[in-house]
Design a protein around this motif. Structure first.
Motif, PDB file in Angstrom:
ATOM      1  N   GLN A   1     -14.135 -49.765  65.339  1.00  0.00           N
ATOM      2  CA  GLN A   1     -13.180 -49.607  66.435  1.00  0.00           C
ATOM      3  C   GLN A   1     -12.650 -50.967  66.897  1.00  0.00           C
ATOM      4  O   GLN A   1     -11.459 -51.103  67.210  1.00  0.00           O
ATOM      5  N   THR A   2     -13.501 -51.975  66.914  1.00  0.00           N
ATOM      6  CA  THR A   2     -13.071 -53.310  67.318  1.00  0.00           C
ATOM      7  C   THR A   2     -12.036 -53.864  66.347  1.00  0.00           C
ATOM      8  O   THR A   2     -11.001 -54.407  66.756  1.00  0.00           O
ATOM      9  N   THR A   3     -12.295 -53.720  65.057  1.00  0.00           N
ATOM     10  CA  THR A   3     -11.378 -54.252  64.050  1.00  0.00           C
ATOM     11  C   THR A   3     -10.009 -53.587  64.126  1.00  0.00           C
ATOM     12  O   THR A   3      -8.978 -54.258  64.093  1.00  0.00           O
ATOM     13  N   LEU A   4      -9.999 -52.261  64.241  1.00  0.00           N
ATOM     14  CA  LEU A   4      -8.725 -51.555  64.319  1.00  0.00           C
ATOM     15  C   LEU A   4      -7.996 -51.851  65.631  1.00  0.00           C
ATOM     16  O   LEU A   4      -6.764 -51.935  65.660  1.00  0.00           O
ATOM     17  N   SER A   5      -8.752 -52.020  66.708  1.00  0.00           N
ATOM     18  CA  SER A   5      -8.128 -52.319  67.997  1.00  0.00           C
ATOM     19  C   SER A   5      -7.489 -53.701  68.011  1.00  0.00           C
ATOM     20  O   SER A   5      -6.506 -53.930  68.723  1.00  0.00           O
ATOM     21  N   LEU A   6      -8.039 -54.638  67.252  1.00  0.00           N
ATOM     22  CA  LEU A   6      -7.443 -55.970  67.173  1.00  0.00           C
ATOM     23  C   LEU A   6      -6.023 -55.904  66.614  1.00  0.00           C
ATOM     24  O   LEU A   6      -5.129 -56.642  67.057  1.00  0.00           O
TER      25      LEU A   6
ATOM     26  N   VAL B   1      -9.588 -61.693  73.179  1.00  0.00           N
ATOM     27  CA  VAL B   1     -10.010 -61.586  74.580  1.00  0.00           C
ATOM     28  C   VAL B   1      -9.795 -60.169  75.101  1.00  0.00           C
ATOM     29  O   VAL B   1     -10.682 -59.585  75.745  1.00  0.00           O
ATOM     30  N   SER B   2      -8.626 -59.596  74.830  1.00  0.00           N
ATOM     31  CA  SER B   2      -8.338 -58.255  75.340  1.00  0.00           C
ATOM     32  C   SER B   2      -9.266 -57.204  74.730  1.00  0.00           C
ATOM     33  O   SER B   2      -9.792 -56.338  75.443  1.00  0.00           O
ATOM     34  N   VAL B   3      -9.496 -57.277  73.429  1.00  0.00           N
ATOM     35  CA  VAL B   3     -10.398 -56.324  72.787  1.00  0.00           C
ATOM     36  C   VAL B   3     -11.841 -56.580  73.232  1.00  0.00           C
ATOM     37  O   VAL B   3     -12.631 -55.637  73.368  1.00  0.00           O
ATOM     38  N   GLY B   4     -12.196 -57.838  73.484  1.00  0.00           N
ATOM     39  CA  GLY B   4     -13.521 -58.140  74.013  1.00  0.00           C
ATOM     40  C   GLY B   4     -13.740 -57.486  75.367  1.00  0.00           C
ATOM     41  O   GLY B   4     -14.827 -56.940  75.650  1.00  0.00           O
ATOM     42  N   ILE B   5     -12.721 -57.532  76.223  1.00  0.00           N
ATOM     43  CA  ILE B   5     -12.812 -56.859  77.526  1.00  0.00           C
ATOM     44  C   ILE B   5     -13.011 -55.358  77.336  1.00  0.00           C
ATOM     45  O   ILE B   5     -13.863 -54.734  77.975  1.00  0.00           O
ATOM     46  N   ALA B   6     -12.210 -54.773  76.445  1.00  0.00           N
ATOM     47  CA  ALA B   6     -12.317 -53.336  76.197  1.00  0.00           C
ATOM     48  C   ALA B   6     -13.677 -52.971  75.605  1.00  0.00           C
ATOM     49  O   ALA B   6     -14.258 -51.938  75.958  1.00  0.00           O
ATOM     50  N   LEU B   7     -14.180 -53.811  74.719  1.00  0.00           N
ATOM     51  CA  LEU B   7     -15.479 -53.543  74.087  1.00  0.00           C
ATOM     52  C   LEU B   7     -16.600 -53.534  75.116  1.00  0.00           C
ATOM     53  O   LEU B   7     -17.437 -52.619  75.136  1.00  0.00           O
ATOM     54  N   VAL B   8     -16.622 -54.538  75.980  1.00  0.00           N
ATOM     55  CA  VAL B   8     -17.689 -54.623  76.989  1.00  0.00           C
ATOM     56  C   VAL B   8     -17.597 -53.474  77.979  1.00  0.00           C
ATOM     57  O   VAL B   8     -18.585 -52.770  78.237  1.00  0.00           O
TER      58      VAL B   8
END
Length: 294
Positions: free
Chosen positions: A214-219, A99-106
């Motif tokens: 970036q998403t994978t590493l941010s997770l 959820v947190s990375v999804g927020i950052a991604l959007v």
């Protein structure tokens, strides 16, 4: 008969899908990371069936019992089964990080695209705000955001998402600027293509690789962030089966019950390792300059 001086036919090239699959299977980091995360994902999805006990159930007669056949990873100070809590903690960590990375991604992708397409003062304002957010220490900024909105797991996810937004904004802007310099973008623009068409038909499809990496590493970092916040009492609250909260609860008993800290710490380490290996493998796999076919 085939003429003697005839040039032999070139072997047929593999399709893009088969070539991608072959590279995927040959990348050891990618495969190990995938296996680790698949196992953890199954633990998260099947937690009610895999966990031998209710994670909140207290067996006071077995408090602080070490690993045994009845409790493979021991029990905590309240007699709760550590294995069950770690399994359920996988679900909590994956949900919070996703959820947190999804927020950052959007948010980050949106801001990066606005900066690239608007340019001028809009670009400068957006990126200077991102630089200001980058200047703050991560944990300090998260604590400041949560101080403004309150302590809860939901606010922790929002705070982590806001803190990681600048990373996605920078990646999006850098990748989109590279795409905007391509000739087909200029051709589309000269033919009257709208800004939305340029974004959705040309820019976004060509910056998926950097965003996925970036998403994978941010997770991985999001899992660490959630554990740190829960350890400090700012994330998940008791009796939630959070790995960070379990570390916090077990630190006072480390000398007499070291398993209370060792096993949650190992769970965090394995999860972060899995995401890092997956991210590194995807970076190699999606890099157009690597593994060129002859």
């Amino acid at each position: 008969m085939t003429p003697i001086n005839a040039t032999p036919a070139a072997p047929p090239r593999l399709s893009d899908r088969r070539r991608f699959l072959r590279k995927y299977l040959q990348n050891r980091s990618l495969m190990v990371g995938t296996v680790i995360l698949l196992i953890m994902a199954l633990c998260a999805l099947l937690a009610p069936w895999l966990a031998p006990y209710d994670p909140a159930e207290q067996y006071t007669d077995y408090a602080l019992q070490g690993p045994s056949p009845q409790f493979p990873l021991g029990t905590d100070m309240f007699g709760r089964d550590q294995l069950s809590r770690i399994i359920y903690g996988t679900r909590l960590s994956f949900v919070v990080s996703s959820v947190s990375v999804g927020i950052a991604l959007v948010l980050g992708t949106l801001l990066g695209l606005i900066a690239v397409t608007a340019r001028g003062w809009v670009d400068n304002v957006i990126m200077r705000v991102m630089d200001v957010l980058f200047a703050f220490p991560f944990l300090l900024l998260v604590i400041a955001i949560m101080a403004a909105f309150g302590t809860s797991l939901t606010n922790a996810m929002i705070a982590i998402g806001i803190v990681y937004t600048p990373s996605f904004a920078r990646v999006t802007r850098a990748a989109a600027l590279n795409v905007m310099e391509q000739l087909y973008i200029e051709a589309s623009h000269s033919l009257g293509a709208s800004r939305s068409r340029l974004i959705f038909r040309h820019i976004l499809p060509n910056i998926q690789g950097p965003l996925i990496i970036q998403t994978t590493l941010s997770l991985a970092f999001a899992i660490l962030a959630e554990a740190a916040l829960s350890f400090l009492g700012l994330g998940a609250q008791p009796p939630a089966p959070s790995w960070g909260l379990m570390l916090n609860e077990g630190r006072d008993f480390f000398n007499m019950a070291d398993w209370l800290a060792i096993f949650p710490g190992l769970a965090i380490t394995v999860a972060v390792l899995g995401f890092n290996l997956l991210g590194d493998g995807l970076r190699d796999l999606l890099d157009p300059r690597s593994h060129r076919e002859n």
